[in-house]
Design a protein around this motif. Sequence first.
Motif, short mmCIF file in Angstrom:
data_model
loop_
_atom_site.label_atom_id
_atom_site.label_comp_id
_atom_site.label_asym_id
_atom_site.label_seq_id
_atom_site.Cartn_x
_atom_site.Cartn_y
_atom_site.Cartn_z
N GLY A 10 0.81 -1.21 0.00
CA GLY A 10 0.00 0.00 0.00
C GLY A 10 0.84 1.26 0.00
N ARG A 11 0.17 2.37 0.22
CA ARG A 11 0.85 3.66 0.21
C ARG A 11 1.78 3.81 1.41
NH1 ARG A 11 -3.54 8.26 -0.42
NH2 ARG A 11 -1.79 9.34 0.50
N CYS A 12 2.82 4.58 1.21
CA CYS A 12 3.73 4.88 2.31
C CYS A 12 3.04 5.84 3.27
CB CYS A 12 5.01 5.52 1.78
SG CYS A 12 5.99 4.42 0.76
N PRO A 13 3.35 5.75 4.57
CA PRO A 13 2.75 6.68 5.53
C PRO A 13 3.16 8.12 5.20
CG PRO A 13 3.97 4.94 6.66
CD PRO A 13 4.23 4.80 5.20
N ILE A 14 2.22 9.04 5.39
CA ILE A 14 2.50 10.46 5.12
C ILE A 14 3.42 11.04 6.18
CG2 ILE A 14 1.43 12.74 4.97
CD1 ILE A 14 -1.03 11.39 3.78
N LEU A 15 3.16 10.64 7.43
CA LEU A 15 3.94 11.17 8.55
C LEU A 15 4.92 10.11 9.06
CD1 LEU A 15 1.02 12.84 10.55
CD2 LEU A 15 2.65 13.98 9.03
#
Length: 186
Positions: free
Chosen positions: A141-146
């Motif tokens: 999935g997507r990488c964490p934003i923070l």
Amino acid sequence: MARYGYARISTDEQSHDPQLLELKREGLEEIITDTVSGRIPAMERPGMSVLLNRLGQGDSMVVARLDRLGRDTVDVMGLVRSLTENGVRVRILNIGIETGTPNGQLFLTILAGFAQFEREIIRERTRAGLEAARQAGKRLGRCPILTSRQKKHVCELRQAGRSLAEIAKIFRVSRSTIWRTVQCGR
């Protein structure tokens, strides 16, 4: 006895051109196109609906490939059965069959079954690949934003009385991202 062509692509990034070329080579002047997923039932596709309303007894619908009619055997066979019952022939160019003959009907049924079988095998392989990646510890999935450091700072700012909107503005993320971070930090 009119002959109509039908071409379908799933996304705007794809092109109708290869199908249109084959259909024009077949001598078809009237070709209806759709840009919609094959998962959408044939009756709910705008172009297909227009075509189905035009087709009458003795007419033919020509497609470049079987998978342009639909994604699963039930949908394709239902569409073909409905057309056949109304006296409309379906011709599939890449495999050279026409539903007006018993041989064509049999061959179409077998091919539609194989097409669905192939999709199920691909789906199974995809699931197995995802599971293997998870077992190997890969993050999907997507990488964490923070980052974890930023998440800690978010929690500290929230405990200090800052609003979600203020914190979101500081980190240039949405309020919902901040809210989820604060909820997980509890």
